[in-house]
Design a protein around this motif. Structure first.
Motif, PDB file in Angstrom:
ATOM      1  N   CYS A 158      42.638  -6.414 -29.469  1.00  0.00           N
ATOM      2  CA  CYS A 158      41.685  -5.893 -30.440  1.00  0.00           C
ATOM      3  C   CYS A 158      40.620  -6.959 -30.727  1.00  0.00           C
ATOM      4  O   CYS A 158      40.952  -8.100 -31.019  1.00  0.00           O
ATOM      5  CB  CYS A 158      42.421  -5.508 -31.728  1.00  0.00           C
ATOM      6  N   HIS A 189      38.932  -7.486 -33.184  1.00  0.00           N
ATOM      7  CA  HIS A 189      38.909  -7.969 -34.565  1.00  0.00           C
ATOM      8  C   HIS A 189      40.131  -8.818 -34.892  1.00  0.00           C
ATOM      9  O   HIS A 189      40.001  -9.933 -35.372  1.00  0.00           O
ATOM     10  CB  HIS A 189      38.821  -6.793 -35.527  1.00  0.00           C
ATOM     11  N   CYS A 190      41.325  -8.281 -34.623  1.00  0.00           N
ATOM     12  CA  CYS A 190      42.532  -8.990 -35.046  1.00  0.00           C
ATOM     13  C   CYS A 190      43.315  -9.556 -33.871  1.00  0.00           C
ATOM     14  O   CYS A 190      44.196 -10.371 -34.060  1.00  0.00           O
ATOM     15  CB  CYS A 190      43.426  -8.080 -35.877  1.00  0.00           C
ATOM     16  N   GLY A 191      42.983  -9.147 -32.660  1.00  0.00           N
ATOM     17  CA  GLY A 191      43.628  -9.736 -31.505  1.00  0.00           C
ATOM     18  C   GLY A 191      44.930  -9.069 -31.108  1.00  0.00           C
ATOM     19  O   GLY A 191      45.548  -9.467 -30.123  1.00  0.00           O
ATOM     20  N   GLN A 192      45.337  -8.066 -31.842  1.00  0.00           N
ATOM     21  CA  GLN A 192      46.568  -7.375 -31.484  1.00  0.00           C
ATOM     22  C   GLN A 192      46.318  -6.483 -30.276  1.00  0.00           C
ATOM     23  O   GLN A 192      45.218  -5.956 -30.114  1.00  0.00           O
ATOM     24  CB  GLN A 192      47.039  -6.517 -32.659  1.00  0.00           C
ATOM     25  N   PHE A 211      39.446  -1.230 -30.334  1.00  0.00           N
ATOM     26  CA  PHE A 211      40.124  -1.768 -31.512  1.00  0.00           C
ATOM     27  C   PHE A 211      41.498  -1.145 -31.631  1.00  0.00           C
ATOM     28  O   PHE A 211      41.780  -0.114 -31.015  1.00  0.00           O
ATOM     29  CB  PHE A 211      39.316  -1.493 -32.776  1.00  0.00           C
ATOM     30  N   CYS A 212      42.355  -1.751 -32.437  1.00  0.00           N
ATOM     31  CA  CYS A 212      43.726  -1.272 -32.565  1.00  0.00           C
ATOM     32  C   CYS A 212      43.815  -0.206 -33.636  1.00  0.00           C
ATOM     33  O   CYS A 212      44.747   0.579 -33.665  1.00  0.00           O
ATOM     34  CB  CYS A 212      44.669  -2.437 -32.879  1.00  0.00           C
ATOM     35  N   SER A 213      42.858  -0.155 -34.541  1.00  0.00           N
ATOM     36  CA  SER A 213      42.942   0.814 -35.628  1.00  0.00           C
ATOM     37  C   SER A 213      41.553   1.080 -36.185  1.00  0.00           C
ATOM     38  O   SER A 213      40.595   0.338 -35.921  1.00  0.00           O
ATOM     39  CB  SER A 213      43.838   0.278 -36.752  1.00  0.00           C
ATOM     40  N   ARG A 233      40.679   0.749 -39.163  1.00  0.00           N
ATOM     41  CA  ARG A 233      40.339  -0.315 -40.098  1.00  0.00           C
ATOM     42  C   ARG A 233      39.623  -1.464 -39.384  1.00  0.00           C
ATOM     43  O   ARG A 233      38.566  -1.927 -39.818  1.00  0.00           O
ATOM     44  CB  ARG A 233      41.625  -0.804 -40.765  1.00  0.00           C
ATOM     45  N   CYS A 234      40.244  -1.893 -38.292  1.00  0.00           N
ATOM     46  CA  CYS A 234      39.647  -3.005 -37.552  1.00  0.00           C
ATOM     47  C   CYS A 234      38.268  -2.617 -37.036  1.00  0.00           C
ATOM     48  O   CYS A 234      37.330  -3.407 -37.049  1.00  0.00           O
ATOM     49  CB  CYS A 234      40.549  -3.410 -36.390  1.00  0.00           C
ATOM     50  N   ARG A 235      38.160  -1.398 -36.601  1.00  0.00           N
ATOM     51  CA  ARG A 235      36.880  -0.962 -36.047  1.00  0.00           C
ATOM     52  C   ARG A 235      35.790  -0.966 -37.117  1.00  0.00           C
ATOM     53  O   ARG A 235      34.682  -1.448 -36.915  1.00  0.00           O
ATOM     54  CB  ARG A 235      37.039   0.443 -35.471  1.00  0.00           C
ATOM     55  N   ASP A 252      34.906  -4.534 -38.196  1.00  0.00           N
ATOM     56  CA  ASP A 252      34.133  -5.260 -37.197  1.00  0.00           C
ATOM     57  C   ASP A 252      32.719  -4.699 -37.087  1.00  0.00           C
ATOM     58  O   ASP A 252      31.741  -5.435 -37.102  1.00  0.00           O
ATOM     59  CB  ASP A 252      34.835  -5.169 -35.841  1.00  0.00           C
TER      60      ASP A 252
END
Ligand code: ZN
Length: 68
Positions: free
Chosen positions: A9, A11-14, A27-29, A31-33, A36
């Protein structure tokens, strides 16, 4: 092909599944999207105040310079 391709991701790297089922990819979610993209848009808003420098010297363009 076995399983979805995982990408980190931004944003968070997951690891996030990079597939149509993941509507927030890469993105993973959501929220992250949103976080970012929000940060990106905010940075884009801060346009440096240029172009109104004024005091631009006129071009040396004198038509009377030519002998008639
Ligand atoms: Zn994330």
């Amino acid at each position: 092909m076995t399983g979805p391709r995982l990408v980190p991701c931004p944003h968070c790297g997951q690891p996030a599944p990079f597939e149509p089922a993941n509507r927030w990819r890469p993105f993973c979610s959501q929220r992250c999207r949103e976080i970012d993209l929000g940060a990106w848009a905010r940075e884009d808003y801060r346009v440096p105040d240029q172009g109104r420098d004024g005091a631009e010297p006129g071009l040396p363009d004198d038509p009377q310079d030519f002998p008639h």
